[in-house]
Design an enzyme around this catalytic site. Structure first.
Site, mmCIF file in Angstrom:
data_model
loop_
_atom_site.group_PDB
_atom_site.id
_atom_site.type_symbol
_atom_site.label_atom_id
_atom_site.label_comp_id
_atom_site.label_asym_id
_atom_site.label_seq_id
_atom_site.Cartn_x
_atom_site.Cartn_y
_atom_site.Cartn_z
ATOM 1 C CG LEU B 107 -1.940 1.079 1.410
ATOM 2 C CD1 LEU B 107 -2.839 1.194 0.194
ATOM 3 C CD2 LEU B 107 -2.784 0.807 2.643
ATOM 4 C CG ASN B 139 -6.541 -1.029 0.299
ATOM 5 O OD1 ASN B 139 -6.385 -2.108 0.855
ATOM 6 N ND2 ASN B 139 -7.230 -0.042 0.828
ATOM 7 C CG LEU B 159 5.170 -13.327 5.096
ATOM 8 C CD1 LEU B 159 6.617 -13.653 4.748
ATOM 9 C CD2 LEU B 159 4.462 -14.574 5.570
ATOM 10 C CG ASP B 162 0.329 -2.701 9.366
ATOM 11 O OD1 ASP B 162 1.532 -2.941 9.603
ATOM 12 O OD2 ASP B 162 -0.044 -1.989 8.412
HETATM 13 C C1 LIG Z 1 4.516 -4.708 9.281
HETATM 14 S S1 LIG Z 1 4.670 -4.614 7.542
HETATM 15 C C2 LIG Z 1 5.295 -6.221 7.089
HETATM 16 C C3 LIG Z 1 5.950 -6.201 5.752
HETATM 17 C C4 LIG Z 1 6.534 -7.511 5.257
HETATM 18 N N1 LIG Z 1 5.505 -8.502 5.006
HETATM 19 C C5 LIG Z 1 7.574 -8.032 6.217
HETATM 20 O O1 LIG Z 1 7.341 -9.098 6.808
HETATM 21 O O2 LIG Z 1 8.616 -7.394 6.355
HETATM 22 C C6 LIG Z 1 3.028 -4.618 6.899
HETATM 23 C C7 LIG Z 1 2.983 -4.064 5.524
HETATM 24 O O3 LIG Z 1 1.688 -4.220 4.978
HETATM 25 C C8 LIG Z 1 1.362 -3.053 4.233
HETATM 26 N N2 LIG Z 1 -0.101 -2.952 4.156
HETATM 27 C C9 LIG Z 1 -0.950 -2.673 5.169
HETATM 28 N N3 LIG Z 1 -2.218 -2.665 4.708
HETATM 29 C C10 LIG Z 1 -2.157 -2.970 3.397
HETATM 30 C C11 LIG Z 1 -3.133 -3.099 2.375
HETATM 31 N N4 LIG Z 1 -4.424 -2.932 2.650
HETATM 32 N N5 LIG Z 1 -2.731 -3.394 1.125
HETATM 33 C C12 LIG Z 1 -1.413 -3.575 0.855
HETATM 34 N N6 LIG Z 1 -0.453 -3.462 1.778
HETATM 35 C C13 LIG Z 1 -0.813 -3.151 3.032
HETATM 36 C C14 LIG Z 1 2.009 -1.940 5.014
HETATM 37 O O4 LIG Z 1 2.202 -0.799 4.219
HETATM 38 C C15 LIG Z 1 3.302 -2.599 5.458
HETATM 39 O O5 LIG Z 1 4.322 -2.397 4.528
#
Ligand SMILES: C[S@@+](CC[C@H](N)C(=O)[O-])C[C@H]1O[C@@H](n2cnc3c(N)ncnc32)[C@H](O)[C@@H]1O
Lengths: 433, 263
Positions: B107, B139, B159, B162
């Protein structure tokens, strides 16, 4: 960034212009019109207005009704809206048999083909289901709470229909999505298996309808803010044809009358033989007819039926048994509108069936005197026969329609600043603090 | 509507750096920690999966000059890493499944740009490799069906998503009963969904959503142990490495897409 799109919709819903709605009993027994919190039903067999008895627990609609429908059998009728009430009525006794309270405002309602369940969609895009009991009987256990069965993530559902064979439930939203879901034998556990998504609209989807209720094969038709009407093979999620209403209207209207936003499709209604689709367009004074060729899988422009200059239908209906196309114009929740002004205007098109395809003439609209049961009918459903009073109200509806319909349906894009302002102004938050 | 930009898109001075094979530096791509998945989008969304232009994402698999004659059917994306962050998982998976197209969905704009540059740099310095991975800014909670057809995916990864602790924000979680319906739709029967988190409460939430869902069943432990992908869950991504550095515990839930059993 705390606030969300859906929460925005929830808040702004309060003062949103609410178009008048019309529904026809599948066997032609009655016609219902909803405007604001009022439900008006006329019994076509008895030739008299229906006195609804709202006695199941006393709560009547108190805010704009957003959705009404008859069940396929004709035994039940449902109404729901901004007051968060979903009411289910028996059509023979004209009694309300269930009043369900939703946590959120309700944007769409449907009754399963076997009359066993009512489903409604709330402003968070969640579809809830309530069991009605055998044949919609009134004996239902008290703990029969609504259960969520599916959801459109953070998008408001604009239209919800069961397929003619009852196997699927289709839902359309403001994010250009149409979802077709298998309706399981035991829907209380949710409707999790998606049959298809029908994707192609590039703006909100305002209405969906299934064609040919009698034959085995049926199709889905949809209309939207992108000014198109689309024909779908909903089993496979395939777009079969697209009718560009905007292009057609461009040929028919003055250039200054056709800005993009004003040509949103407001409603669609297939004829009972499935050969025609009537289309209400946000700023068009009349109805457009499309020919629907289910063999060639084509949807093509047929003709327009123009109506008087001040008449833009807000909702369309037809029944299996008759060949009438019912149209209504009206609105509530307009600025400076008194409840005494909840007037509508009805226009009825006869011979809404395939003969129209070959005939060269536009069908005449019924004169008020030719309408079934004449003045009695019109008085009951319109609220008045006084042409002058009506013209006045309809002129304001017309003005509101031209701007509101599109605003109502497109998602609001707020600036960060404005978002903050709205958040501070929210009542529900104020109460908690 | 609009075409989405693949890994070959992107711009600026970083583009030159990555074309020369230098890895982009993360500090150029610093971004807000969290985005609100419900806020409206300002990025292009394909109207339907037919509009996803794979040649932009995987140019080696979609050569411009078609040699004529019988063409094999073009490959499809099979793996999706949802909320891919900085893309560590894709980079780890790419050599394990060199013939499988994979996409990361993210996102945050800057983070997506970073992943694009990272992939371009890897391709430049390792010719013939990393051609099967790409990223898209979207998204995932709203637009999964715009990207994938029914039964298209064989693996989906979530993985370290949030956590959204507050109860009223639970509906923002990427795993929920409602969203699992959509994931089940884009996954082929037999496909596997992998989730992992270091937040115990979220781990339990994801597991219970999957357990309750009629279209998923838990993958047995022996199978999990034998699955080469599983090791990557707790080692390949930036977030997993952070958790490992801090000696944090992780909780995974790995489930298989099954067909519906009607009683
Ligand atoms: C805590 S990070 C984990 C990233 C990665 N999977 C890792 O393990 O390093 C969560 C990621 O999900 C993305 N994210 C949150 N909501 C999302 C959505 N609705 N669509 C796409 N990405 C999303 C955030 O921007 C963030 O980069």
């Amino acid at each position: 960034m705390e606030d969300t799109a859906v929460e925005e919709a929830e808040v702004s819903g309060a003062a949103e212009f609410a178009p008048a709605l019309i529904a026809a009993h599948p066997h032609g027994n009655s016609v219902a019109v909803a405007i604001g919190p009022e439900l008006r039903v006329f019994d076509l067999k008895a030739g008299s207005p229906v006195l609804l008895s709202d006695d199941c627990d006393g709560r009547s609609h108190s805010d704009a009704i957003r959705a009404i429908c008859f069940s396929v059998s004709g035994a039940l009728f449902a109404s729901a809206g901004d007051d968060k009430l979903v009411k289910v009525w028996k059509t023979d006794s004209c009694r309300c048999i269930r009043t369900i309270t939703s946590e959120k405002r309700v944007s769409a309602v449907a009754i399963s083909n076997d009359d066993l369940y009512v489903t409604f969609a709330d402003k968070f895009g969640v579809v809830w289901l309530v069991t009605l009991g055998e044949d919609g009987t009134e004996q239902v256990s008290v703990d029969n709470k609504p259960v969520p069965i599916l959801g459109h993530y953070c998008s408001i559902i604009t239209s919800m229909k069961f397929s003619p064979d009852g196997r699927f439930i289709a839902t359309a939203d403001r994010d250009f999505k149409i979802r077709v879901t298998l309706f399981p034998k035991n829907p209380l556990k949710g409707a999790h298996e998606i049959q298809s998504f029908c994707l192609g609209h590039t703006d909100f989807v305002s209405c969906i309808a299934f064609t040919s209720m009698s034959e085995n094969q049926s199709f889905l038709i949809s209309g939207g803010g992108d000014s198109t009407v689309r024909l779908w093979d909903y089993i496979n999620g395939c777009l079969l044809d697209t009718c560009q209403v905007r292009d057609k209207m461009g040929e028919l209207l003055e250039p200054n009358e056709t800005d993009d936003s004003s040509l949103a499709i407001a409603d669609i209604c297939p004829s009972n033989d499935g050969s025609l689709v009537a289309v209400a367009i946000q700023s068009f004074t009349g109805v457009m007819l499309l020919a629907c060729d289910v063999v060639e899988k084509k949807l093509s422009f047929l003709k327009v039926i123009t109506m008087e200059k001040s008449y833009i239908p807000t909702s369309l209906a037809s029944s299996f048994s008759s060949e009438l196309l019912w149209t209504v114009m009206g609105a509530s929740n307009m600025p400076n509108q008194a409840s005494s002004q909840l007037l509508t205007r009805l226009r009825i098109v006869p011979c809404f069936q395939k003969d129209l395809i070959s005939s060269n003439n536009s069908p005449a609209i019924l004169e008020d005197s030719e309408v079934p049961h004449g003045e009695k009918f019109l008085l009951a459903l319109q609220g008045s026969l006084d042409i002058v009073k009506q013209e006045e109200v309809l002129a304001s509806v017309l003005a509101a329609l031209k701007v509101s319909m599109h605003k109502m349906l497109v998602k609001k894009h707020y600036s960060e600043e404005r978002r903050e302002q709205r958040k501070r102004g929210r009542n529900d938050k104020k109460i908690k603090n | 509507m609009t075409r989405t930009n693949g890994a070959s898109g992107g711009g600026g001075q970083q583009q030159q750096a990555s074309a020369a094979g230098k890895l982009p530096r993360k500090r150029f791509y610093r971004a807000r920690a969290h985005s609100n998945p419900l806020s409206d989008s300002h990025f292009p969304v394909p109207v339907s999966p037919d509009e996803v232009d794979l040649s932009q994402h995987y140019p080696r698999y979609f050569p411009a000059d078609k040699g004529g004659g019988e063409e094999p059917p073009p490959p499809r994306i099979r793996f999706a890493d949802v909320g891919c962050g900085f893309g560590g998982l894709l980079v780890g998976l790419s050599p394990l499944f060199p013939d499988t197209l994979m996409i990361g969905m993210e996102l945050r704009d800057k983070v997506t740009e970073y992943v694009k540059e990272r992939i371009l740099a890897l391709r430049a310095s390792n010719p013939g490799q990393y051609d099967n991975i790409s990223v898209v800014r979207t998204n995932s909670m709203k637009y999964i069906p715009n990207y994938f057809r029914k039964a298209q995916l064989t693996k989906m990864f979530f993985l370290f998503p949030d956590p959204h602790f507050k109860e009223k924000n639970h509906r923002r979680r990427v795993i929920s009963t409602q969203l699992l319906d959509e994931y089940a739709y884009v996954m082929e029967v037999g496909g596997i969904i992998y989730t992992i988190t270091d937040v115990e409460e979220l781990g339990e939430w994801m597991r219970s959503c999957l357990e309750k869902h009629p279209l998923f069943e838990a993958v047995p432990d022996e199978e999990i142990k034998a699955d080469p992908v599983v090791k990557l869950l707790s080692t390949a991504t930036e977030e997993s490495q952070k958790v490992a550095r801090n000696g944090g515990q992780t909780f995974h839930a790995i489930f298989r897409r099954i067909s519906l059993q009607e009683e």
